[in-house]
Design an enzyme around this catalytic site. Structure first.
Site, PDB file in Angstrom:
ATOM      1  N   LYS A 177      11.491  19.624   2.247  1.00 18.64           N
ATOM      2  CA  LYS A 177      10.394  19.480   3.388  1.00 18.64           C
ATOM      3  C   LYS A 177      10.570  19.358   4.687  1.00 18.64           C
ATOM      4  CE  LYS A 177      11.954  14.781   2.985  1.00 18.64           C
ATOM      5  NZ  LYS A 177      12.056  13.864   4.128  1.00 18.64           N
TER       6      LYS A 177
ATOM      7  N   TYR B  13      13.625  15.177  36.995  1.00 15.70           N
ATOM      8  CA  TYR B  13      13.186  14.339  37.996  1.00 15.70           C
ATOM      9  C   TYR B  13      13.673  12.359  37.951  1.00 15.70           C
ATOM     10  CZ  TYR B  13       8.986  17.421  36.534  1.00 15.70           C
ATOM     11  OH  TYR B  13       8.247  18.675  36.009  1.00 15.70           O
TER      12      TYR B  13
HETATM   13  C1  LIG Z   1      11.381  11.065  -1.180  1.00 14.87           C
HETATM   14  C2  LIG Z   1      12.718  11.869  -0.578  1.00 14.87           C
HETATM   15  N1  LIG Z   1      13.717  11.988  -1.461  1.00 14.87           N
HETATM   16  C3  LIG Z   1      14.892  12.301  -0.981  1.00 14.87           C
HETATM   17  C4  LIG Z   1      14.443  13.252   0.191  1.00 14.87           C
HETATM   18  C5  LIG Z   1      16.412  13.270   1.206  1.00 14.87           C
HETATM   19  O1  LIG Z   1      16.901  12.312   1.457  1.00 14.87           O
HETATM   20  P1  LIG Z   1      18.286  13.020   2.332  1.00 14.87           P
HETATM   21  O2  LIG Z   1      17.900  14.069   3.669  1.00 14.87           O
HETATM   22  O3  LIG Z   1      18.866  11.658   3.037  1.00 14.87           O
HETATM   23  O4  LIG Z   1      18.873  13.987   1.312  1.00 14.87           O
HETATM   24  C6  LIG Z   1      14.201  12.296   0.911  1.00 14.87           C
HETATM   25  C7  LIG Z   1      14.652  12.815   2.849  1.00 14.87           C
HETATM   26  O5  LIG Z   1      13.984  11.638   3.828  1.00 14.87           O
HETATM   27  C8  LIG Z   1      13.028  11.409   0.833  1.00 14.87           C
HETATM   28  O6  LIG Z   1      11.866  11.024   1.481  1.00 14.87           O
END
Ligand SMILES: Cc1ncc(COP(=O)(O)O)c(C=O)c1O
Length: 388
Positions: A45, A277
């Site tokens: 994602k 700045y």
């Molecule tokens: C629902 C869900 N599953 C899995 C993950 C993966 O987590 P990680 O990056 O700690 O492995 C995330 C990431 O935030 C998540 O939101």
């Protein structure tokens, strides 16, 4: 080898986020071996945590990763439109979103409520195919997922829909709050709550076979959280989910992203000269400073001002003064020989600073450091198995 820069409005020679797909593949392979017989879902994602959605998807599939995970339907559909056909789960959408395209495109979808099960039943009818659903229980993160009081109704609705063929319940799932801290009381409580939710689902007549609870930290160090599938994001990108977690699990991770730029200006500053700045840093002695052409508009945290370090000319150099929108200043030292065009690494593999280190000094986490690298920065993907 795919060294063509992807995106960005900065010349890739001037600055880029270099993505090592061989390191990504090695991390995926090591993590998959570590969690076996559970299977690994590569979570990609948020544009693959900033590493590039498509490049990560292709690289993961090329090393045999069967499951990909994304948050939004838009991310899932982008993968389908790019030709990805493997198992793919999507878990975060709003009440007005039509799930038909997801179901028609063979995307597995999460449901956390009776309403969402109903939305999937409707989507299945329109798409004229069975919707594959993962039912989410809130085991204590108190974020998404069904409240335990509502769980019997959610699994009941799903069981009913399954009986008439509208949905197939693939698995039950949840998300951990503190798996990087094994002695945190939430860990045992969530493991128990998950087992109870599974028992309720089975009592309703469901037969969920692909159940998943673990994130990176759980996958690495909490075997009881692994069930049949683990959803691993940050560790696949070579960033430790917590201090020493990967090492304690005996898994060596390789950083995948290296954020680098060229020095675009080098000049002396006299003792007493204020830098950037607000002149929040004033040179205590005559010195030489260099200009790095990346700023908070590119995701470099403003909190890095005067606290982070970069790697230049085989040594560390401190950030001096405030991070600006497009640029910031580093102190190269009184005897600096560095020149315009020399490479500066903000973070990458040691001995350069790592994303974890930037997270620590900026009061955030390595996750945010890599994920926030902005759209203006071109991604240069190198390595990876070419796909036919
Ligand atoms: C629902 C869900 N599953 C899995 C993950 C993966 O987590 P990680 O990056 O700690 O492995 C995330 C990431 O935030 C998540 O939101």
């Amino acid at each position: 080898m795919d060294a063509q820069p992807v995106g960005g409005w900065i010349d890739p020679v001037t600055a880029s986020a270099d993505i090592d797909l061989d390191a990504y593949a090695a991390n995926l392979t090591a993590l998959a071996a570590h969690v076996a017989p559970a299977e690994l879902m590569a979570v990609i994602k948020a544009d693959g945590y900033g590493h590039g959605l498509m490049a990560c998807a292709r690289a993961a599939r090329a090393v045999g990763v069967r499951w990909l995970g994304v948050a939004t339907p838009g991310e899932a559909m982008a993968l389908r439109e790019a030709g990805d056909t493997g198992r793919l789960l999507c878990w975060l959408y709003g009440p007005e979103e039509d799930l038909t395209a997801l179901v028609a495109s063979d995307v597995d979808v999460s449901a956390s409520s009776v309403e969402q099960v109903g939305d999937l039943v409707a989507a299945a009818a329109t798409a004229e195919r069975t919707a594959r659903v993962h039912l989410k229980i809130d085991t204590g993160l108190h974020r998404n997922g069904a409240h335990p009081d509502d769980w019997p109704a959610v699994v009941g609705a799903a069981a009913e829909a399954e009986r008439f063929g509208a949905v197939e319940v693939v698995g039950v799932w949840s998300h951990l709050a503190s798996a990087e801290e094994l002695d945190h009381p939430s860990v045992a409580a969530q493991l128990d709550a998950f087992d109870e939710a599974l028992a309720v689902a089975r009592a309703e007549g469901l037969d969920p076979r692909t159940n998943h609870l673990a994130n990176s930290a759980g996958a690495l160090q909490l075997p009881r959280s692994r069930h049949q599938l683990v959803r691993v994001g940050i560790a696949t990108f070579g960033v430790d989910p917590g201090d020493g977690v990967a090492a304690s699990a005996g898994v060596a991770l390789r950083p995948v992203m290296r954020l680098r730029a060229q020095l675009v200006n080098v000049k002396p500053v006299r003792a007493g000269g204020g830098v950037s700045y607000g002149h929040t840093w004033v040179a205590p002695h005559d010195t030489v400073v260099g200009l790095v052409p990346l700023g908070y508009g590119d995701g470099v945290p403003r909190h890095a001002g005067s606290v982070a370090e970069v790697w230049v000319g085989g040594r560390r150099a401190p950030v001096r003064g405030r991070i600006c929108m497009d640029q910031f200043v580093v102190e190269l030292g009184p005897d600096a020989q560095d020149r315009v065009g020399d490479e500066v690494v903000l973070f990458g593999a040691e001995p350069a600073p790592t994303a974890e280190e930037w997270g620590r000094v900026c009061g955030t986490i390595g996750y945010e450091i890599v994920t926030r690298v902005g759209a203006r920065v071109p991604r240069r993907h190198v390595g990876g198995t070419p796909t036919p």
